[in-house]
Write a protein that holds these residues in place. Structure first.
Motif, PDB file in Angstrom:
ATOM      1  N   LYS A 140       1.113  24.069  -5.911  1.00  0.00           N
ATOM      2  CA  LYS A 140       0.226  23.307  -6.792  1.00  0.00           C
ATOM      3  C   LYS A 140       0.729  21.883  -6.958  1.00  0.00           C
ATOM      4  O   LYS A 140      -0.055  20.928  -6.923  1.00  0.00           O
ATOM      5  CB  LYS A 140       0.143  23.974  -8.161  1.00  0.00           C
ATOM      6  N   ILE A 141       2.042  21.736  -7.154  1.00  0.00           N
ATOM      7  CA  ILE A 141       2.582  20.378  -7.312  1.00  0.00           C
ATOM      8  C   ILE A 141       2.304  19.580  -6.048  1.00  0.00           C
ATOM      9  O   ILE A 141       1.938  18.403  -6.108  1.00  0.00           O
ATOM     10  CB  ILE A 141       4.087  20.433  -7.618  1.00  0.00           C
ATOM     11  N   LEU A 142       2.457  20.230  -4.912  1.00  0.00           N
ATOM     12  CA  LEU A 142       2.200  19.541  -3.648  1.00  0.00           C
ATOM     13  C   LEU A 142       0.750  19.072  -3.576  1.00  0.00           C
ATOM     14  O   LEU A 142       0.460  17.960  -3.128  1.00  0.00           O
ATOM     15  CB  LEU A 142       2.504  20.484  -2.483  1.00  0.00           C
ATOM     16  N   ALA A 143      -0.179  19.917  -4.051  1.00  0.00           N
ATOM     17  CA  ALA A 143      -1.594  19.525  -4.039  1.00  0.00           C
ATOM     18  C   ALA A 143      -1.795  18.286  -4.911  1.00  0.00           C
ATOM     19  O   ALA A 143      -2.426  17.308  -4.494  1.00  0.00           O
ATOM     20  CB  ALA A 143      -2.465  20.671  -4.537  1.00  0.00           C
ATOM     21  N   PHE A 144      -1.223  18.307  -6.120  1.00  0.00           N
ATOM     22  CA  PHE A 144      -1.343  17.144  -7.004  1.00  0.00           C
ATOM     23  C   PHE A 144      -0.729  15.914  -6.360  1.00  0.00           C
ATOM     24  O   PHE A 144      -1.290  14.823  -6.397  1.00  0.00           O
ATOM     25  CB  PHE A 144      -0.633  17.422  -8.339  1.00  0.00           C
ATOM     26  N   LEU A 145       0.449  16.123  -5.748  1.00  0.00           N
ATOM     27  CA  LEU A 145       1.169  14.994  -5.168  1.00  0.00           C
ATOM     28  C   LEU A 145       0.356  14.359  -4.035  1.00  0.00           C
ATOM     29  O   LEU A 145       0.164  13.138  -3.998  1.00  0.00           O
ATOM     30  CB  LEU A 145       2.523  15.488  -4.653  1.00  0.00           C
ATOM     31  N   ILE A 146      -0.129  15.181  -3.127  1.00  0.00           N
ATOM     32  CA  ILE A 146      -0.846  14.619  -1.971  1.00  0.00           C
ATOM     33  C   ILE A 146      -2.167  13.997  -2.402  1.00  0.00           C
ATOM     34  O   ILE A 146      -2.525  12.892  -1.977  1.00  0.00           O
ATOM     35  CB  ILE A 146      -1.059  15.704  -0.900  1.00  0.00           C
ATOM     36  N   GLY A 147      -2.882  14.692  -3.296  1.00  0.00           N
ATOM     37  CA  GLY A 147      -4.134  14.124  -3.795  1.00  0.00           C
ATOM     38  C   GLY A 147      -3.904  12.766  -4.431  1.00  0.00           C
ATOM     39  O   GLY A 147      -4.601  11.790  -4.153  1.00  0.00           O
ATOM     40  N   ALA A 148      -2.874  12.668  -5.275  1.00  0.00           N
ATOM     41  CA  ALA A 148      -2.597  11.419  -5.974  1.00  0.00           C
ATOM     42  C   ALA A 148      -2.153  10.336  -4.993  1.00  0.00           C
ATOM     43  O   ALA A 148      -2.506   9.164  -5.148  1.00  0.00           O
ATOM     44  CB  ALA A 148      -1.524  11.650  -7.031  1.00  0.00           C
ATOM     45  N   THR A 149      -1.398  10.725  -3.970  1.00  0.00           N
ATOM     46  CA  THR A 149      -0.962   9.744  -2.972  1.00  0.00           C
ATOM     47  C   THR A 149      -2.163   9.101  -2.291  1.00  0.00           C
ATOM     48  O   THR A 149      -2.232   7.872  -2.129  1.00  0.00           O
ATOM     49  CB  THR A 149      -0.089  10.432  -1.908  1.00  0.00           C
ATOM     50  N   LEU A 150      -3.118   9.935  -1.915  1.00  0.00           N
ATOM     51  CA  LEU A 150      -4.306   9.400  -1.240  1.00  0.00           C
ATOM     52  C   LEU A 150      -5.080   8.477  -2.174  1.00  0.00           C
ATOM     53  O   LEU A 150      -5.552   7.406  -1.771  1.00  0.00           O
ATOM     54  CB  LEU A 150      -5.201  10.548  -0.750  1.00  0.00           C
ATOM     55  N   ALA A 151      -5.182   8.881  -3.443  1.00  0.00           N
ATOM     56  CA  ALA A 151      -5.886   8.026  -4.404  1.00  0.00           C
ATOM     57  C   ALA A 151      -5.153   6.708  -4.577  1.00  0.00           C
ATOM     58  O   ALA A 151      -5.776   5.640  -4.665  1.00  0.00           O
ATOM     59  CB  ALA A 151      -6.016   8.746  -5.742  1.00  0.00           C
ATOM     60  N   GLY A 152      -3.814   6.763  -4.608  1.00  0.00           N
ATOM     61  CA  GLY A 152      -3.024   5.540  -4.758  1.00  0.00           C
ATOM     62  C   GLY A 152      -3.232   4.600  -3.589  1.00  0.00           C
ATOM     63  O   GLY A 152      -3.359   3.384  -3.746  1.00  0.00           O
ATOM     64  N   LEU A 153      -3.303   5.175  -2.396  1.00  0.00           N
ATOM     65  CA  LEU A 153      -3.550   4.384  -1.189  1.00  0.00           C
ATOM     66  C   LEU A 153      -4.897   3.671  -1.313  1.00  0.00           C
ATOM     67  O   LEU A 153      -5.019   2.461  -1.071  1.00  0.00           O
ATOM     68  CB  LEU A 153      -3.555   5.321   0.012  1.00  0.00           C
ATOM     69  N   ALA A 154      -5.918   4.438  -1.723  1.00  0.00           N
ATOM     70  CA  ALA A 154      -7.243   3.841  -1.902  1.00  0.00           C
ATOM     71  C   ALA A 154      -7.184   2.745  -2.962  1.00  0.00           C
ATOM     72  O   ALA A 154      -7.812   1.689  -2.818  1.00  0.00           O
ATOM     73  CB  ALA A 154      -8.254   4.909  -2.298  1.00  0.00           C
ATOM     74  N   ALA A 201       0.839  -1.209   0.000  1.00  0.00           N
ATOM     75  CA  ALA A 201       0.000   0.000   0.000  1.00  0.00           C
ATOM     76  C   ALA A 201       0.865   1.248   0.000  1.00  0.00           C
ATOM     77  O   ALA A 201       0.603   2.200  -0.742  1.00  0.00           O
ATOM     78  CB  ALA A 201      -0.919  -0.012   1.223  1.00  0.00           C
ATOM     79  N   LEU A 202       1.938   1.226   0.804  1.00  0.00           N
ATOM     80  CA  LEU A 202       2.802   2.411   0.854  1.00  0.00           C
ATOM     81  C   LEU A 202       3.502   2.627  -0.485  1.00  0.00           C
ATOM     82  O   LEU A 202       3.592   3.761  -0.960  1.00  0.00           O
ATOM     83  CB  LEU A 202       3.832   2.262   1.977  1.00  0.00           C
ATOM     84  N   VAL A 203       3.944   1.534  -1.092  1.00  0.00           N
ATOM     85  CA  VAL A 203       4.601   1.684  -2.398  1.00  0.00           C
ATOM     86  C   VAL A 203       3.602   2.225  -3.415  1.00  0.00           C
ATOM     87  O   VAL A 203       3.907   3.151  -4.180  1.00  0.00           O
ATOM     88  CB  VAL A 203       5.186   0.335  -2.877  1.00  0.00           C
ATOM     89  N   SER A 204       2.384   1.668  -3.423  1.00  0.00           N
ATOM     90  CA  SER A 204       1.360   2.142  -4.369  1.00  0.00           C
ATOM     91  C   SER A 204       1.117   3.629  -4.196  1.00  0.00           C
ATOM     92  O   SER A 204       1.060   4.386  -5.172  1.00  0.00           O
ATOM     93  CB  SER A 204       0.037   1.418  -4.144  1.00  0.00           C
ATOM     94  N   ALA A 205       0.968   4.045  -2.931  1.00  0.00           N
ATOM     95  CA  ALA A 205       0.698   5.454  -2.669  1.00  0.00           C
ATOM     96  C   ALA A 205       1.844   6.311  -3.166  1.00  0.00           C
ATOM     97  O   ALA A 205       1.633   7.347  -3.805  1.00  0.00           O
ATOM     98  CB  ALA A 205       0.476   5.668  -1.177  1.00  0.00           C
ATOM     99  N   THR A 206       3.075   5.856  -2.908  1.00  0.00           N
ATOM    100  CA  THR A 206       4.237   6.641  -3.318  1.00  0.00           C
ATOM    101  C   THR A 206       4.309   6.768  -4.836  1.00  0.00           C
ATOM    102  O   THR A 206       4.504   7.866  -5.365  1.00  0.00           O
ATOM    103  CB  THR A 206       5.529   5.974  -2.805  1.00  0.00           C
ATOM    104  N   VAL A 207       4.128   5.627  -5.516  1.00  0.00           N
ATOM    105  CA  VAL A 207       4.212   5.670  -6.983  1.00  0.00           C
ATOM    106  C   VAL A 207       3.144   6.611  -7.540  1.00  0.00           C
ATOM    107  O   VAL A 207       3.425   7.468  -8.396  1.00  0.00           O
ATOM    108  CB  VAL A 207       4.058   4.258  -7.583  1.00  0.00           C
TER     109      VAL A 207
END
Ligand SMILES: Nc1ncnc2c1ncn2[C@@H]1O[C@H](COP(=O)(O)OP(=O)(O)OP(=O)(O)O)[C@@H](O)[C@H]1O
Ligand SMILES: [Mg+2]
Lengths: 606, 286
Positions: free
Chosen positions: A479-493, A346-352
């Motif tokens: 903005k990049i941070l917003a994209f990064l964090i949003g995508a991380t949460l989606a990856g976790l899900a 899960a952590l790897v998925s979120a990171t990627v």
């Protein structure tokens, strides 16, 4: 006149449009005239309330459908003649009866905002009446079903519709009362008790709602659509009435004052759902899907709701998370044959996913508004095409990646059912719990970020990017941070999604899913947590309940969105700030735009 | 009221030019702002005043010329310029309308706070201390500009004069050494204008040098130590207010009134403002 045969549809179409416009015009004019007539006559409140109430009671006791429909008799003995055979008022007829009696009784209660309360009850009743007239109308074929046919008559729906209109128009007799404000300084124990009871009631209401019209396993039946919708609008009317007397506002203020307690109780209530009537395999699966979507929608809410960056390809990050997890969890068809523990995967998925988020975010820094939306849309399509073509053997292409093993901790496989203290819990309950934890974590991330230096920077960018830069905010990084964090949460899900569904296929991550996520955010309320959850729940439960309407699903979504945007642009659970911005609740003061001295140089930098 | 010209300049603009396509909005405008100075920038509509501010703050990249703050050349990036210590307000108010007054000022603290994403995520003790400090400072600033009462109001709901003052508080929250005010009293009534004048004096007291663009000449001449006149993108005259006021070129190009009439107006204005003004005025030389 000689119309070529191919063109006759055009004439018909124009005729319908003209007729439709005429009807709308008549309705609007009639509404205005009636509202004006009632405006100066507050004395009419009680007579109207009683009239509406009596009509509703009559409507409840009349038959609603003239004959058994193709799919069998309409529920709640609706087809019976007045006072026929075993006499029982249930379901939507019971709601109608309750509303009618309540309207009469409430018109005699002093010191409550009668107009507001009856407006809410009237709208709820209108919903009940509409659902249960439109459904037989369409399903049974024609007006005969809801009026009179073959010597049988059934005006229940129409009488109730009139009753609901009368109740609604009570609110037009004189000025609407101000919303009562209750004293929120109550002893801690009282507050705790109120919160506990309210959340318990909410839990049972949700369970009832989910299971309404279901078979024993929770699956939908022929009439589960109208049964579910009737209950939903009835609850909505009741909630509206509670709001009107000031209770809802009081409760939300109290829960703000006791935040920790409310969050704990809400969490417990969520965890208690498997023990209620909704604790079936069926609903556990759907609830898990809702959780995945809600978590993703909250992530999207950071990008769209806080930072104001419209992302139309967001579901790709959910997909990236799911495919990474599938590849790292020992699925036979996967490219890598390694089986990492779930937490690591899960952590790897979120990171990627997060890295991809940042990568996608960076070229979009140079574009704003519509252009940004187009770039993100393109990224979503690139992801889909890549996954469809099994790039690098990572996605299985059209074959998908089947056989992702369920999560298993301490020898307990997450997809099995088990028993606690003699209670048999449905299978999938462990996934449900895991997803509750996931959603809680995502909510915490969202809430903490929103009320921080970073969150304020995002909101500032959304409001006015140039001004934000003038405050020393590095907008590109933010903005990049917003994209990064949003995508991380989606990856976790996505990683949870992969295990839960066990098959990860590209077609779960296409444009309509992105739109659904966006709709969840907008429907529920931009920038709020409950909003995203409620939005995701509605968008996943409604299709389950309305199987009959699956062909019209997108049409109905669209209609719902249009209606919400028209009547409640701030969403179902609005952000405090958005509420003021979109609903024009501002009292006194002039919106900033109207005060601006025109100034070309600022505009020209855009 | 005379300009402390001998002091080391804080902000220096060297021959700044700005050309938009064929239009020369600024040509070789130079300016020196001394420590603790209040400098007035006047000129007819379209003279290039706002463009000059945009060049100073990095919103525009000047075609030629450079800007230095305490001897260091400023980059052409608004965020870095703010971090370096130049803050501004906008001619057309640009608050964050659906944030509260307090949140607006807190955004102004952004560059002076250091919490990164992880701290923002976990809300540890150090984070909370930083947040509490920022809040205290923001509330002080709201108090300073007289908006403490409305700290919880949405910016969009504030009356016009309050919005202008909130913009000043937000700019001050960035701890600037130079504050650029673009028409801070536009649309204000005489009382509010006077309050703003006092506010600018008070800001100077805190050691911030100020540049003010304003069309209200009475206001400028009774406020500033030094006045520059911009006409069609060129610096026409600069000097002490009395000198500029009496310069025939200025009168012709900008004021369009005989000097004695202007002088009478200014005298009347400062007298109306009361003795307080005089004290503040001389205080400027400290
Ligand atoms: N981004 C831009 N692109 C093209 N022309 C511009 C731009 N910004 C400013 N200008 C032009 O430069 C000239 C100076 O404008 P500026 O706004 O600086 O004047 P100003 O002195 O601030 O006027 P006012 O007193 O009306 O605010 C105007 O002719 C304006 O149209
Ligand atoms: Mg200007």
């Amino acid at each position: 006149m000689n119309i070529p045969p191919g063109w006759s549809w055009l004439g018909q179409f124009l005729l319908y449009v003209a007729a439709g416009l005429l009807v709308i015009w008549l309705l609007v004019t009639g509404y205005r005239a009636l509202a004006r007539f009632l405006g100066g006559r507050p004395g009419l409140v009680r007579p109207l309330a009683i009239a509406g109430g009596v009509l509703a009671v009559v409507g409840a006791l009349l038959p609603w459908v003239t004959f058994p429909l193709n799919d069998g008799p309409y529920p709640d003995l609706a087809t019976l003649q007045f006072f026929d055979a075993p006499f029982a008022v249930t379901g939507f007829r019971l709601f109608t009866l309750i509303t009618g009696v309540a309207a009469i009784a409430l018109s005699f209660v002093p010191r409550i905002p009668v107009r507001r309360v009856l407006r809410a009850l009237g709208l709820g009743l209108a919903g009940v009446a509409l659902v249960n007239t439109i459904f037989p109308l369409i399903d049974g074929g024609g007006f005969g079903a809801i009026t009179a046919a073959d010597g049988a008559f059934a005006f229940g729906g129409i009488v109730t519709l009139v009753a609901s209109l009368v109740l609604f128009f009570v609110s037009k007799a004189g000025d609407l009362e101000p919303l009562p404000r209750w004293n929120t300084k109550v002893p801690r124990l009282v507050a705790y008790a109120a919160l506990l009871v309210s959340f318990l009631v909410l839990l049972f209401a949700v369970a009832r709602l989910l299971n309404s019209g279901s078979d024993s396993g929770g699956g939908s039946t022929t009439y589960s659509g109208p049964i579910f919708l009737s209950l939903l609008v009835f609850f909505a009317g009741l909630f509206g009435a509670l709001h009107a007397i000031g209770f809802a506002g009081w409760l939300s203020a109290v829960s703000d004052d006791h935040k920790l307690f409310s969050v704990l109780v809400l969490l417990l209530a969520a965890l208690a759902l498997p023990f209620t009537e909704a604790g079936t395999d069926y609903w556990m699966t759907i609830a898990a899907n809702i959780g995945v979507y809600a978590a993703t929608a909250i992530g999207l809410n950071i990008v769209v709701g806080l930072a104001g960056l419209l992302d139309l390809g967001y579901v790709a990050f959910l997909g990236i998370g799911a495919f990474v997890a599938a590849n790292l969890s020992g699925a036979a068809a996967a490219e890598f044959h390694i089986h990492l523990p779930f937490v690591v995967a899960a952590l790897v998925s979120a990171t990627v996913a997060g890295v991809f988020g940042a990568i996608v975010g960076s070229p979009t820094l140079r574009v704003r508004g519509d252009y940004l939306a187009i770039v993100t849309l393109a990224f979503g399509e690139i992801f889909k095409k890549a996954a469809q073509n099994n790039i690098g053997g990572l996605t299985g292409g059209a074959n998908a990646i089947p056989g992702v093993p369920p999560i298993s901790w301490f020898g307990a496989s997450f997809d099995e059912s088990f028993t606690i203290g003699g209670v048999q819990l449905p299978s999938g309950v462990l996934y449900y719990v895991l997803i509750i934890v996931l959603v809680s974590v995502v909510m915490l991330v969202f809430a903490n970020l929103k009320n921080s230096r970073i969150g304020r920077a995002w909101i500032a960018i959304r409001e006015d990017e140039d001004a934000a830069r003038a405050m020393g905010i590095k907008t590109g990084q933010a903005k990049i941070l917003a994209f990064l964090i949003g995508a991380t949460l989606a990856g976790l899900a996505g990683s949870v999604f992969a295990h839960k569904t066990s098959t990860v296929a590209y077609d779960s991550f296409q444009f309509p899913e992105s739109v659904t996520l966006l709709a969840a955010v907008i429907l529920g309320g931009m920038g709020t947590i409950p909003g995203a959850v409620i939005g995701a729940s509605l968008l996943l439960i409604l299709p389950e309940k309305l199987r009959d309407f699956s062909d019209y699903r997108l049409l109905l979504f669209g209609l719902a969105l249009v209606l919400i945007m028209r009547f409640r642009p701030q969403g179902i659970v609005p952000d405090r700030h958005r509420r003021a911005e979109l609903a024009g609740e501002a009292e006194g003061g002039v919106p900033i735009e109207e005060l601006n001295v025109p100034d070309s140089p600022q505009g020209a930098t855009r | 009221m005379s300009a402390p010209a001998t002091k080391a300049p804080v902000l220096v603009a060297n021959e700044v030019s700005m050309v938009f396509g064929g239009l020369t909005a600024l040509s070789n405008v130079s300016l020196q702002l001394g420590e603790g100075q209040i400098l007035g920038l006047i000129g007819p509509n379209g003279a290039g005043k706002t463009t000059f501010f945009n060049c100073l703050t990095g919103l525009y990249t000047p075609t030629t010329g450079s800007v230095q703050l305490r001897g260091r050349v400023l980059p052409h990036d608004p965020a870095s310029v703010t971090v370096a210590g130049v803050a501004r307000t906008f001619q057309n108010i640009r608050l964050f309308p659906s944030m509260t007054s307090l949140e607006n000022v807190l955004v102004g603290r952004h560059a002076r706070m250091s919490q990164g994403p992880l701290a923002s995520l976990f809300h540890g003790p150090a984070y909370r201390r930083g947040e509490a400090d920022a809040r205290t400072r923001a509330l002080e600033l709201l108090e300073f500009v007289g908006l403490a009462k409305v700290h919880d109001e949405l910016a969009r709901n504030l009356p016009y004069g309050d919005q202008r003052r909130l913009e000043i508080a937000r700019a001050l929250a960035t701890d600037p050494s130079v504050l650029l005010l673009d028409e801070p009293t536009a649309g204000m009534n005489p009382q509010e204008t006077e309050a703003t004048r006092q506010l600018i004096f008070a800001i100077r007291e805190t050691g911030v040098a100020v540049v003010v663009i304003e069309h209200d000449t009475k206001f400028i001449f009774s406020l500033c130590d030094h006045v520059s006149v911009l006409v069609q993108g060129q610096l026409l005259v600069e000097g002490a207010p009395e000198v500029v006021r009496d310069d025939p070129r200025v009168i012709e190009a900008y004021l369009g009134k005989p000097p004695d009439e202007v002088e009478a107006e200014v005298r009347q204005y400062t007298e109306e403002a009361g003795p307080d003004t005089q004290v503040k005025d001389t205080g400027g030389n400290q």
